[in-house]
Design a protein around this motif. Structure first.
Motif, PDB file in Angstrom:
ATOM      1  N   TYR A 176       0.837  -1.198   0.000  1.00 31.84           N
ATOM      2  CA  TYR A 176       0.000   0.000   0.000  1.00 31.84           C
ATOM      3  C   TYR A 176       0.869   1.243   0.000  1.00 31.84           C
ATOM      4  O   TYR A 176       1.869   1.323   0.715  1.00 31.84           O
ATOM      5  CB  TYR A 176      -0.928   0.044   1.221  1.00 31.84           C
ATOM      6  CG  TYR A 176      -1.795   1.277   1.238  1.00 31.84           C
ATOM      7  CD1 TYR A 176      -2.930   1.354   0.436  1.00 31.84           C
ATOM      8  CD2 TYR A 176      -1.456   2.382   2.019  1.00 31.84           C
ATOM      9  CE1 TYR A 176      -3.718   2.491   0.413  1.00 31.84           C
ATOM     10  CE2 TYR A 176      -2.239   3.528   2.005  1.00 31.84           C
ATOM     11  CZ  TYR A 176      -3.366   3.576   1.200  1.00 31.84           C
ATOM     12  OH  TYR A 176      -4.127   4.711   1.171  1.00 31.84           O
ATOM     13  N   ARG A 177       0.482   2.212  -0.839  1.00 34.85           N
ATOM     14  CA  ARG A 177       1.134   3.523  -0.891  1.00 34.85           C
ATOM     15  C   ARG A 177       0.054   4.596  -0.906  1.00 34.85           C
ATOM     16  O   ARG A 177      -1.135   4.284  -1.016  1.00 34.85           O
ATOM     17  CB  ARG A 177       2.007   3.626  -2.145  1.00 34.85           C
ATOM     18  CG  ARG A 177       3.185   2.679  -2.174  1.00 34.85           C
ATOM     19  CD  ARG A 177       3.809   2.612  -3.558  1.00 34.85           C
ATOM     20  NE  ARG A 177       2.921   1.946  -4.506  1.00 34.85           N
ATOM     21  CZ  ARG A 177       3.115   1.923  -5.831  1.00 34.85           C
ATOM     22  NH1 ARG A 177       4.137   2.568  -6.356  1.00 34.85           N
ATOM     23  NH2 ARG A 177       2.279   1.275  -6.616  1.00 34.85           N
ATOM     24  N   ASN A 178       0.456   5.849  -0.789  1.00 35.84           N
ATOM     25  CA  ASN A 178      -0.533   6.927  -0.748  1.00 35.84           C
ATOM     26  C   ASN A 178      -1.274   7.043  -2.078  1.00 35.84           C
ATOM     27  O   ASN A 178      -0.972   6.341  -3.040  1.00 35.84           O
ATOM     28  CB  ASN A 178       0.127   8.257  -0.356  1.00 35.84           C
ATOM     29  CG  ASN A 178       1.094   8.749  -1.420  1.00 35.84           C
ATOM     30  OD1 ASN A 178       1.379   8.079  -2.394  1.00 35.84           O
ATOM     31  ND2 ASN A 178       1.612   9.942  -1.215  1.00 35.84           N
ATOM     32  N   ARG A 659      12.897  -5.082   4.396  1.00 35.40           N
ATOM     33  CA  ARG A 659      12.131  -6.315   4.513  1.00 35.40           C
ATOM     34  C   ARG A 659      12.527  -7.009   5.800  1.00 35.40           C
ATOM     35  O   ARG A 659      13.716  -7.144   6.104  1.00 35.40           O
ATOM     36  CB  ARG A 659      12.435  -7.247   3.338  1.00 35.40           C
ATOM     37  CG  ARG A 659      11.496  -7.128   2.193  1.00 35.40           C
ATOM     38  CD  ARG A 659      11.668  -8.258   1.186  1.00 35.40           C
ATOM     39  NE  ARG A 659      13.019  -8.527   0.785  1.00 35.40           N
ATOM     40  CZ  ARG A 659      13.603  -9.714   0.905  1.00 35.40           C
ATOM     41  NH1 ARG A 659      12.961 -10.723   1.468  1.00 35.40           N
ATOM     42  NH2 ARG A 659      14.840  -9.894   0.488  1.00 35.40           N
ATOM     43  N   HIS A 660      11.546  -7.482   6.543  1.00 38.49           N
ATOM     44  CA  HIS A 660      11.776  -8.145   7.819  1.00 38.49           C
ATOM     45  C   HIS A 660      11.147  -9.534   7.738  1.00 38.49           C
ATOM     46  O   HIS A 660       9.918  -9.670   7.757  1.00 38.49           O
ATOM     47  CB  HIS A 660      11.168  -7.341   8.962  1.00 38.49           C
ATOM     48  CG  HIS A 660      11.530  -5.888   8.918  1.00 38.49           C
ATOM     49  ND1 HIS A 660      12.573  -5.359   9.632  1.00 38.49           N
ATOM     50  CD2 HIS A 660      10.996  -4.851   8.210  1.00 38.49           C
ATOM     51  CE1 HIS A 660      12.667  -4.067   9.394  1.00 38.49           C
ATOM     52  NE2 HIS A 660      11.719  -3.731   8.528  1.00 38.49           N
ATOM     53  N   THR A 661      11.967 -10.566   7.640  1.00 32.54           N
ATOM     54  CA  THR A 661      11.470 -11.930   7.448  1.00 32.54           C
ATOM     55  C   THR A 661      11.542 -12.705   8.754  1.00 32.54           C
ATOM     56  O   THR A 661      12.618 -12.820   9.351  1.00 32.54           O
ATOM     57  CB  THR A 661      12.278 -12.655   6.360  1.00 32.54           C
ATOM     58  OG1 THR A 661      12.261 -11.876   5.164  1.00 32.54           O
ATOM     59  CG2 THR A 661      11.688 -14.031   6.080  1.00 32.54           C
ATOM     60  N   GLY A 672       7.088  -5.277   5.492  1.00 26.19           N
ATOM     61  CA  GLY A 672       8.020  -4.357   4.852  1.00 26.19           C
ATOM     62  C   GLY A 672       7.634  -2.919   5.107  1.00 26.19           C
ATOM     63  O   GLY A 672       6.447  -2.578   5.227  1.00 26.19           O
ATOM     64  N   LEU A 673       8.624  -2.067   5.200  1.00 31.68           N
ATOM     65  CA  LEU A 673       8.418  -0.639   5.416  1.00 31.68           C
ATOM     66  C   LEU A 673       9.442   0.112   4.587  1.00 31.68           C
ATOM     67  O   LEU A 673      10.628  -0.242   4.576  1.00 31.68           O
ATOM     68  CB  LEU A 673       8.586  -0.296   6.896  1.00 31.68           C
ATOM     69  CG  LEU A 673       8.419   1.176   7.288  1.00 31.68           C
ATOM     70  CD1 LEU A 673       6.987   1.630   7.036  1.00 31.68           C
ATOM     71  CD2 LEU A 673       8.796   1.371   8.751  1.00 31.68           C
ATOM     72  N   GLY A 674       8.994   1.126   3.864  1.00 29.69           N
ATOM     73  CA  GLY A 674       9.931   1.860   3.030  1.00 29.69           C
ATOM     74  C   GLY A 674       9.423   3.236   2.666  1.00 29.69           C
ATOM     75  O   GLY A 674       8.312   3.638   3.018  1.00 29.69           O
ATOM     76  N   VAL A 675      10.269   3.960   1.950  1.00 26.86           N
ATOM     77  CA  VAL A 675       9.928   5.298   1.461  1.00 26.86           C
ATOM     78  C   VAL A 675      10.205   5.322  -0.034  1.00 26.86           C
ATOM     79  O   VAL A 675      11.324   5.065  -0.479  1.00 26.86           O
ATOM     80  CB  VAL A 675      10.746   6.395   2.162  1.00 26.86           C
ATOM     81  CG1 VAL A 675      10.354   7.777   1.611  1.00 26.86           C
ATOM     82  CG2 VAL A 675      10.547   6.344   3.669  1.00 26.86           C
ATOM     83  N   GLU A 676       9.184   5.600  -0.799  1.00 25.80           N
ATOM     84  CA  GLU A 676       9.327   5.753  -2.244  1.00 25.80           C
ATOM     85  C   GLU A 676       9.516   7.229  -2.571  1.00 25.80           C
ATOM     86  O   GLU A 676       8.861   8.091  -2.005  1.00 25.80           O
ATOM     87  CB  GLU A 676       8.085   5.209  -2.958  1.00 25.80           C
ATOM     88  CG  GLU A 676       8.157   5.264  -4.469  1.00 25.80           C
ATOM     89  CD  GLU A 676       6.868   4.815  -5.122  1.00 25.80           C
ATOM     90  OE1 GLU A 676       5.963   5.661  -5.307  1.00 25.80           O
ATOM     91  OE2 GLU A 676       6.741   3.619  -5.429  1.00 25.80           O
ATOM     92  N   ASN A 677      10.432   7.514  -3.510  1.00 27.43           N
ATOM     93  CA  ASN A 677      10.700   8.896  -3.917  1.00 27.43           C
ATOM     94  C   ASN A 677      11.168   9.715  -2.713  1.00 27.43           C
ATOM     95  O   ASN A 677      10.533  10.694  -2.299  1.00 27.43           O
ATOM     96  CB  ASN A 677       9.467   9.527  -4.553  1.00 27.43           C
ATOM     97  CG  ASN A 677       9.785  10.765  -5.373  1.00 27.43           C
ATOM     98  OD1 ASN A 677      10.914  11.248  -5.383  1.00 27.43           O
ATOM     99  ND2 ASN A 677       8.777  11.283  -6.048  1.00 27.43           N
ATOM    100  N   LEU A 702       3.953   0.472   2.729  1.00 24.41           N
ATOM    101  CA  LEU A 702       3.727  -0.600   3.692  1.00 24.41           C
ATOM    102  C   LEU A 702       3.442  -1.885   2.928  1.00 24.41           C
ATOM    103  O   LEU A 702       2.700  -1.867   1.937  1.00 24.41           O
ATOM    104  CB  LEU A 702       2.540  -0.273   4.605  1.00 24.41           C
ATOM    105  CG  LEU A 702       2.625   1.030   5.395  1.00 24.41           C
ATOM    106  CD1 LEU A 702       1.312   1.269   6.145  1.00 24.41           C
ATOM    107  CD2 LEU A 702       3.785   0.994   6.376  1.00 24.41           C
ATOM    108  N   SER A 703       4.016  -2.991   3.385  1.00 20.92           N
ATOM    109  CA  SER A 703       3.777  -4.258   2.708  1.00 20.92           C
ATOM    110  C   SER A 703       3.777  -5.394   3.716  1.00 20.92           C
ATOM    111  O   SER A 703       4.362  -5.297   4.802  1.00 20.92           O
ATOM    112  CB  SER A 703       4.845  -4.513   1.631  1.00 20.92           C
ATOM    113  OG  SER A 703       6.128  -4.676   2.217  1.00 20.92           O
TER     114      SER A 703
END
Length: 708
Positions: A176-178, A659-661, A672-677, A702-703
């Motif tokens: 999911y992203r904004n 990524r957290h497995t 998963g948690l990240g920042v795009e752009n 968020l994933s």
């Protein structure tokens, strides 16, 4: 100009540029912890370049590979994302007409998309492939018509999916992203005796968004901004479900059947409006009487319909292996695409639908691979292709064409470390007669060094739409005629590659030269042509001020240098990247409306980019049942040329993903948690500009991936 680009192209090829394969796949390896980390395979198996299996370091032609781990680390959601983020050969952009892909300087009209070696057709081919169960993506740069037929003038992208052999396995991947961007992939594999079932479901959706809410008008050199309701990116949702059943009858025979269904719907804002500009005839220096404005702006409804696409595919095949030296494959499938305009109900009309396009693609292929000797492998076969088109909006009731193909390719080991590949395809088309398309490659390898040189001819028949479509643009008074006298587009492609690799590094450099002739574009008819034809003169008298038809009037020359590198470093670090320089020149015949003479103009190829680069860095670390991956990837590109709008600015986009497995006995959780752009790169130009990017800006990603 001609001397300049030919000199650049010759230098590029002699300098050995372009990109070859390196890859990584999941596995187990020793670390300083009790839990193993994924190891990186620098030498994966590839099939796309020759149609036969090779280790990458033993492939006679250069093939670039993107692995499942790279896709998962970068958290890509579509095939477009995978190619633009993880290679330097692909750029993309979106405008009001849809999404456009550029591969090594040319549009994706000249690029063949395969899924497990089978062509994916239709306008939505980029979105129909799930990224959740991809084993690897193989990218071949070069003409490949001898092996794959029409469309493969610039290259081939083959998406290889993963099919688990566990008794039961299942994965669910949610991202999911904004701006309402949600991606969901579900895969279920089941194996019992001789039967295997492989099921996948993919859902994508996004909302409307706009970075700049204004459109710009020119008032005699002065920019005027007006509020617009047209979004930069249109809301949509899509669903794709696919099923494949395998039957392994015995060691010699196996059979499969497969099918899929895909639908796509836009959700345009029905209340959106925009402005049109009209100059007041009576105005003089801003007004006729000192009070009237020079221009009038009228608000209009922005959209009157949504787009609805649907595709369904069904087919099957068999494999026969009578002995270790003979493999015979039969594949039959039908890929069907339809698109329609869903017009909304308004005050003066009822809601209704109009068929924009309906296509059918049928492929029947019988192919054999024969190891004639330890130093000689022959691939040969026959292929039948049938295509048909119906279009209410383009005035095509029903048109169809058949293509019959025979092909053969021989792989020879001349001496130890020196191999050759020679192939040819014979094509017989209902509309265009017979044609031969050759290819040839030389491959020398010693130790970790590999040198490759290849030549291939390309052949692309005109589409049924180009042959038969009639288009009427009432707002611009432009009428487009069909042209059944079109010729096939052809090209010559040369690629030279040098590569060095071992267990911890891979460096590859290539150069290519691509000359395309008889390219199809629009030719505006001269007044003398119109006056000499009563039907054309009647069209002019009805108010069609511009009458044109498709014709073989363009040609292009492209050359490029591409380099890629990858390092597997200590302590779980991986570093890689690529760079591609492309120079191009297109020659186009245009009509001077004043002199009524045709002139040849030169420019870069439409939508081409000189400089493109990508960077990928990742770190893996494991503690018992927990594994952490941190990945940074960047896409950097220069100005993009448009024959309509000029140049769009260059830009770069960087993403950070973690990524957290957490692995249990039969179950794994992977949040998963990240920042795009990361740096919030946006193009804030007014609507209808040549946008460099339509990214809405910095976004939290968020994933959650669950595997059984």
């Amino acid at each position: 100009m001609k001397h300049s680009i030919n000199t650049i192209c010759l230098t590029a090829v002699l300098s050995l540029a372009g990109s070859t394969a390196f890859s990584q796949t999941s596995g187990k390896g020793a670390t300083d912890t009790t839990k193993a980390l994924p190891i990186h395979d620098m030498n994966p198996i590839v099939v796309t370049g020759t149609g036969t299996y090779h280790r990458a370091d033993n492939s006679p032609v250069a093939v670039r590979v993107i692995s499942a781990k790279e896709l998962n680390d970068a958290k890509v959601t579509t095939l477009e994302d995978a190619l633009t983020r993880l290679t330097s050969n692909v750029t993309s952009h979106t405008n009001g007409m849809g999404m456009f892909i550029n591969f090594n300087g040319v549009s994706d009209d000249y690029l063949l998309i395969l899924e497990n070696g089978k062509r994916v057709s239709g306008d939505d081919r980029w979105n129909r492939i799930s990224m959740a169960n991809v084993r690897r993506i193989e990218i071949y740069s070069g003409a490949a018509s001898a092996l794959y037929g029409s469309e493969a003038i610039a290259g081939v992208i083959n998406v290889i999916t993963d099919e688990s052999r566990e008794t039961v396995s299942a994965t669910s991947d949610t991202r999911y992203r904004n701006n309402g961007r949600l991606d969901q992939d579900i895969n279920v594999d089941f194996n019992a005796g001789i039967v295997s079932s492989h099921t996948s479901y993919t859902h994508h959706q996004a909302g409307n968004w706009q970075v700049n809410h204004y459109q710009a008008f020119d008032e005699d050199g002065t920019e005027v901004l007006k509020l617009t309701g047209r979004p930069m990116s249109t809301a949509f949702h899509s669903d794709n479900i696919a099923e494949k059943l395998d039957f392994r009858i015995n060691d010699k025979w196996s059979v499969y059947v497969r099918g899929s269904y895909y639908d796509y719907h836009t959700a345009r804002p029905q209340a959106a409006t925009y402005f049109t500009q009209k100059k007041n005839k009576a105005a003089n220096n801003g007004s006729a009487d000192g009070t009237s404005p020079a221009y009038t702006y009228t608000s209009k409804q922005a959209y009157t319909y949504d787009l609805d696409h649907a595709s369904y595919l069904y087919g099957g095949g068999a494999r026969w292996v009578p002995n270790a030296r003979t493999h015979v494959y039969l594949d039959v499938y039908s890929d069907n695409f339809s698109s329609k305009y869903d017009y909304w109900q308004t005050a003066d009309k009822e809601a209704y639908s109009e068929t924009r396009k309906r296509t059918h693609y049928v492929n029947e292929t019988l192919r054999g691979i024969f190891r004639l000797a330890d130093w000689n492998k022959l691939s040969a076969g026959a292929e039948f292709v049938q295509e048909s088109l119906t279009s209410q909006s383009d005035n095509i009731d029903f048109e169809t064409t058949n293509t019959y193909n025979l092909f053969a390719q021989d792989e020879l080991q001349i001496v130890r470390g020196f191999d050759a590949v020679v192939g040819v395809r014979y094509t017989q088309n209902d509309n265009f007669g017979a044609a031969f398309t050759p290819n040839a490659s030389l491959f020398y390898h010693i130790g970790g060094f590999r040198l490759r040189a290849s030549y291939a001819g390309g052949y692309r028949t005109p589409t049924l739409s180009q042959l038969y479509a009639t288009d009427q643009a009432k707002t611009t008074a432009r009428y487009t005629l069909y042209n059944q006298s079109l010729k096939p587009e052809k090209n010559n492609f040369v690629n030279i590659n040098a590569e060095y690799g071992n267990k911890w590094m891979n460096v590859s450099v290539s150069g290519f030269y691509n000359k395309i002739r008889d390219m199809i574009n629009y030719r505006t008819l001269q007044q003398s042509e119109i006056e000499a034809d009563a039907a054309l003169a009647a069209l002019r008298d009805k108010g069609w001020t511009t009458i044109r038809q498709r014709d073989n009037i363009d040609r292009a020359r492209l050359c490029g240098i591409s380099a890629s590198l990858k390092f597997i470093l200590p302590y779980g670090f991986t570093l890689g990247g690529g760079y591609t320089f492309t120079d191009s020149e297109a020659e186009t015949k245009t009509l001077d409306t004043k002199t009524q003479q045709y002139v040849v103009t030169t420019s870069p190829v439409d939508k081409s980019v000189h400089h493109v680069g990508n960077v990928l860095a990742s770190w893996d670390k494991a503690w018992n049942n927990y594994r952490l991956n941190v990945t940074v990837n960047g896409h950097i590109q220069g100005e993009r040329y448009s024959s309509t709008y000029g140049y769009a600015d260059g830009f770069s986009q960087w993403n950070l993903m973690t990524r957290h497995t957490i692995e249990l006995r039969h179950f794994a959780l992977e949040p998963g948690l990240g920042v795009e752009n990361i740096f919030n790169k946006r193009d804030t130009a007014p609507w209808n500009s040549n946008f460099s990017t339509i990214n809405p800006g910095r976004s939290l990603t968020l994933s959650l991936r669950m595997s059984y």
